[in-house]
Design a protein around this motif. Sequence first.
Motif, mmCIF file in Angstrom:
data_model
loop_
_atom_site.group_PDB
_atom_site.id
_atom_site.type_symbol
_atom_site.label_atom_id
_atom_site.label_comp_id
_atom_site.label_asym_id
_atom_site.label_seq_id
_atom_site.Cartn_x
_atom_site.Cartn_y
_atom_site.Cartn_z
ATOM 1 N N GLU A 281 -2.170 -12.608 6.756
ATOM 2 C CA GLU A 281 -2.025 -11.638 5.951
ATOM 3 C C GLU A 281 -1.567 -10.755 4.996
ATOM 4 O OE1 GLU A 281 -4.545 -9.348 6.791
ATOM 5 O OE2 GLU A 281 -5.527 -10.771 8.011
ATOM 6 N N LYS B 1 -7.431 -14.559 2.364
ATOM 7 C CA LYS B 1 -8.379 -14.136 3.793
ATOM 8 C C LYS B 1 -9.564 -14.963 3.936
ATOM 9 C CE LYS B 1 -5.015 -9.658 3.128
ATOM 10 N NZ LYS B 1 -3.789 -10.747 2.087
ATOM 11 N N TYR C 284 -3.446 -15.399 -5.633
ATOM 12 C CA TYR C 284 -3.375 -15.636 -4.425
ATOM 13 C C TYR C 284 -2.317 -16.378 -3.835
ATOM 14 C CZ TYR C 284 -8.799 -14.709 -4.413
ATOM 15 O OH TYR C 284 -9.449 -13.883 -5.370
ATOM 16 N N PRO D 161 1.902 -15.895 -2.677
ATOM 17 C CA PRO D 161 2.019 -15.238 -1.842
ATOM 18 C C PRO D 161 3.966 -14.369 -2.231
ATOM 19 C CG PRO D 161 1.713 -16.528 -0.502
ATOM 20 C CD PRO D 161 1.274 -16.876 -1.705
ATOM 21 N N LYS D 162 3.416 -13.062 -2.213
ATOM 22 C CA LYS D 162 4.032 -12.070 -2.462
ATOM 23 C C LYS D 162 5.937 -12.469 -2.288
ATOM 24 C CE LYS D 162 1.567 -8.118 -4.492
ATOM 25 N NZ LYS D 162 0.954 -6.762 -4.248
ATOM 26 N N ASP E 95 0.952 -10.149 2.037
ATOM 27 C CA ASP E 95 0.653 -9.703 0.714
ATOM 28 C C ASP E 95 0.823 -10.563 -0.697
ATOM 29 O OD1 ASP E 95 0.022 -7.283 1.806
ATOM 30 O OD2 ASP E 95 2.108 -5.974 1.106
ATOM 31 N N THR E 96 -0.622 -11.212 -1.806
ATOM 32 C CA THR E 96 -0.594 -12.368 -2.811
ATOM 33 C C THR E 96 -0.924 -11.020 -3.821
ATOM 34 O OG1 THR E 96 -3.093 -12.586 -2.681
ATOM 35 C CG2 THR E 96 -1.562 -13.557 -1.002
ATOM 36 N N ASP E 97 -1.127 -11.812 -4.567
ATOM 37 C CA ASP E 97 -1.098 -11.496 -6.211
ATOM 38 C C ASP E 97 -2.384 -11.709 -6.314
ATOM 39 O OD1 ASP E 97 -0.982 -13.883 -6.806
ATOM 40 O OD2 ASP E 97 1.100 -13.821 -8.121
#
Length: 227
Positions: free
Chosen positions: A203, A122, A210, A212-213, A205-207
């Motif tokens: 924007e 981000k 970094y 992406p989930k 969500d990531t773990d």
Amino acid sequence: MARIKPQALLQQSKKKKAPARISATTIILFSLIVLMVLFFVFSTYRHFSQRTVDQDTVKQIGRKVLPDLKNTDVPRYAIIQTSKGSIAVELFKEGSPEIVDEFIELCQNGHFKGMQFNRVIKHYVIQAGDVHGAAEEWTSGGKNQLDRSVKHEAFMLGTSKRKHENRGFELYITTAPIPDLNEKINVFGRVVKGEDVVQEIEEVDTDDHYVPKSAIGIKDVTLEHKI
């Protein structure tokens, strides 16, 4: 034998010295020959003059026109179609010709179809491609190591400066003015449409690494001369 009078001798002498008359046919033939010679000389001059002009034109085309035609054949834009929407990118052919040529060739070969965004940092950058690219170094080594460098603009498109043979061709899009990445990235374009799509990807969500989930991928990349 009768003697000829002097007056008669004078008249006979004048007749012998008088020039023979030139016939009209001879005059016409001579005129035609002169005209033909003049026409031949004029035609020869015109031929070589035109040949010189044509050669000069070819040289000018070789120096000026052909490069322009070549440049117009190169697509100026790439449309990156992602699962979140389309991102239009202007390509910097003049600044990074070799990278742009490689990118265009890969687009034509379908290299980017199905490529995933594997790093999303981000307010920094999103990366599509190999998980062991430059973003891996930035996340493990820390972004602050570069904070004294010149700023990049947001929404710039680039690829890693590392050799692509082993990992393919990654894509990086900056999401904010960030420290200069010239030592790691070749910038070869900028986003001109679809900044909101870039921000939407940013924007997700990531773990902790970094990643992406939820999967975000590139459906395809098409090339355009204008948008």
